[in-house]
Design a protein around this motif. Structure first.
Motif, mmCIF file in Angstrom:
data_model
loop_
_atom_site.group_PDB
_atom_site.id
_atom_site.type_symbol
_atom_site.label_atom_id
_atom_site.label_comp_id
_atom_site.label_asym_id
_atom_site.label_seq_id
_atom_site.Cartn_x
_atom_site.Cartn_y
_atom_site.Cartn_z
ATOM 1 N N GLN A 62 0.840 -1.189 0.000
ATOM 2 C CA GLN A 62 0.000 0.000 0.000
ATOM 3 C C GLN A 62 0.876 1.240 0.000
ATOM 4 O OE1 GLN A 62 -3.167 0.109 2.806
ATOM 5 N NE2 GLN A 62 -3.673 2.222 2.357
ATOM 6 N N VAL A 63 0.684 2.074 -1.027
ATOM 7 C CA VAL A 63 1.427 3.323 -1.168
ATOM 8 C C VAL A 63 0.486 4.482 -0.895
ATOM 9 C CG1 VAL A 63 2.722 4.797 -2.760
ATOM 10 C CG2 VAL A 63 2.958 2.304 -2.900
ATOM 11 N N THR A 64 0.926 5.399 -0.042
ATOM 12 C CA THR A 64 0.169 6.623 0.190
ATOM 13 C C THR A 64 1.088 7.809 -0.081
ATOM 14 O OG1 THR A 64 0.712 6.634 2.542
ATOM 15 C CG2 THR A 64 -1.351 5.591 1.920
ATOM 16 N N LEU A 106 5.990 16.739 -0.734
ATOM 17 C CA LEU A 106 5.176 15.535 -0.630
ATOM 18 C C LEU A 106 6.023 14.397 -0.082
ATOM 19 C CD1 LEU A 106 3.694 17.366 -2.667
ATOM 20 C CD2 LEU A 106 2.885 15.312 -3.780
ATOM 21 N N ILE A 107 5.369 13.512 0.645
ATOM 22 C CA ILE A 107 6.043 12.328 1.167
ATOM 23 C C ILE A 107 5.209 11.107 0.824
ATOM 24 C CG2 ILE A 107 5.044 12.525 3.495
ATOM 25 C CD1 ILE A 107 8.118 11.589 4.269
ATOM 26 N N ALA A 108 5.913 10.053 0.424
ATOM 27 C CA ALA A 108 5.251 8.790 0.097
ATOM 28 C C ALA A 108 5.624 7.756 1.138
ATOM 29 C CB ALA A 108 5.677 8.302 -1.287
ATOM 30 N N SER A 109 4.639 6.920 1.462
ATOM 31 C CA SER A 109 4.852 5.809 2.392
ATOM 32 C C SER A 109 4.507 4.513 1.681
ATOM 33 C CB SER A 109 3.949 5.940 3.617
ATOM 34 O OG SER A 109 4.199 7.149 4.291
ATOM 35 N N LEU A 110 5.284 3.494 1.967
ATOM 36 C CA LEU A 110 5.020 2.147 1.479
ATOM 37 C C LEU A 110 4.819 1.277 2.706
ATOM 38 C CD1 LEU A 110 4.932 -0.001 -0.797
ATOM 39 C CD2 LEU A 110 7.413 -0.215 -0.531
ATOM 40 N N ASN A 111 3.591 0.781 2.854
ATOM 41 C CA ASN A 111 3.245 -0.034 4.018
ATOM 42 C C ASN A 111 3.630 0.665 5.326
ATOM 43 O OD1 ASN A 111 2.265 -2.068 2.311
ATOM 44 N ND2 ASN A 111 4.304 -2.956 2.123
ATOM 45 N N GLY A 117 12.081 1.007 -2.103
ATOM 46 C CA GLY A 117 10.758 1.387 -2.578
ATOM 47 C C GLY A 117 10.635 1.436 -4.089
ATOM 48 N N ARG A 118 11.726 1.200 -4.776
ATOM 49 C CA ARG A 118 11.699 1.286 -6.235
ATOM 50 C C ARG A 118 11.024 0.059 -6.832
ATOM 51 N NH1 ARG A 118 17.852 3.478 -6.158
ATOM 52 N NH2 ARG A 118 17.318 5.383 -5.030
ATOM 53 N N GLY A 119 10.303 0.302 -7.932
ATOM 54 C CA GLY A 119 9.601 -0.790 -8.593
ATOM 55 C C GLY A 119 8.147 -0.917 -8.177
ATOM 56 N N GLY A 146 7.500 6.704 -7.598
ATOM 57 C CA GLY A 146 7.900 7.931 -8.283
ATOM 58 C C GLY A 146 6.775 8.480 -9.145
ATOM 59 N N LYS A 147 6.110 7.577 -9.856
ATOM 60 C CA LYS A 147 4.997 7.994 -10.713
ATOM 61 C C LYS A 147 3.841 8.538 -9.873
ATOM 62 C CE LYS A 147 2.386 6.309 -14.688
ATOM 63 N NZ LYS A 147 2.181 5.169 -15.577
ATOM 64 N N LYS A 148 3.556 7.899 -8.741
ATOM 65 C CA LYS A 148 2.477 8.386 -7.862
ATOM 66 C C LYS A 148 2.819 9.743 -7.265
ATOM 67 C CE LYS A 148 0.487 3.943 -6.888
ATOM 68 N NZ LYS A 148 0.056 2.931 -5.988
ATOM 69 N N LEU A 149 4.074 9.931 -6.874
ATOM 70 C CA LEU A 149 4.489 11.231 -6.349
ATOM 71 C C LEU A 149 4.317 12.326 -7.407
ATOM 72 C CD1 LEU A 149 7.662 10.140 -4.379
ATOM 73 C CD2 LEU A 149 5.826 11.560 -3.422
#
Length: 148
Positions: free
Chosen positions: A3-5, A48-53, A81-83, A87-90
């Motif tokens: 889950q990416v936010t 912006l900041i992205a979180s993965l799980n 976090g790559r793959g 990056g595209k979501k950000l």
């Protein structure tokens, strides 16, 4: 399932994580001098900041250049976090935020190897390839269409 936010950073904890992500990616991995990354403009930008799980994993900032133009910059995603399309979501979220501010055109100076990601989002290359901090970059831009 991962889950990416992605959200606009607002807390001291999130700002510290952004700094660490950028240090890791730009300074440690790519050898960029901190003075070129931390340019004193962060406080005037939406970051912006992205979180993965639940783990902070990526960042980007939006710098408004004038009422109609913004520059999206400092896109960084940690190796683990790559793959996952972070990056595209950000970038997509940054574009939405720019659009909500009435921005009509967004420019970027993309590292050349990541140009295809930006092309998927509708950015077009202009100008010649240039080197910044020892890394090949390309200027790209996207006109934002404000559909009613």
């Amino acid at each position: 399932m991962s889950q990416v936010t992605v959200k606009i950073a607002t807390s001291t904890n999130e700002f510290a994580a952004i700094e660490e992500i950028r240090k890791t990616v730009f300074q440690e991995e790519q050898g960029v001098d901190a003075v070129f990354d931390f340019d004193g403009l962060d406080e005037t930008c939406d970051r912006l900041i992205a979180s993965l799980n639940g783990e902070f994993i990526g960042t980007v900032r939006i710098r408004v250049l004038n009422p109609e133009m913004a520059k999206i910059e400092r896109l960084a995603v940690l190796k683990q976090g790559r793959g996952y399309g972070i990056g595209k979501k950000l970038m997509a979220e940054a574009l939405e935020i720019a659009k909500s501010k009435g921005i009509l055109e967004v420019v970027i100076h993309a590292q050349e190897y990541i140009k295809p990601l930006h092309q998927q989002l509708g950015f077009e290359e202009y100008g010649d390839v240039f080197v910044s901090s020892g890394i090949r970059h390309v200027k790209m831009r996207k006109v934002i269409k404000n559909e009613e």
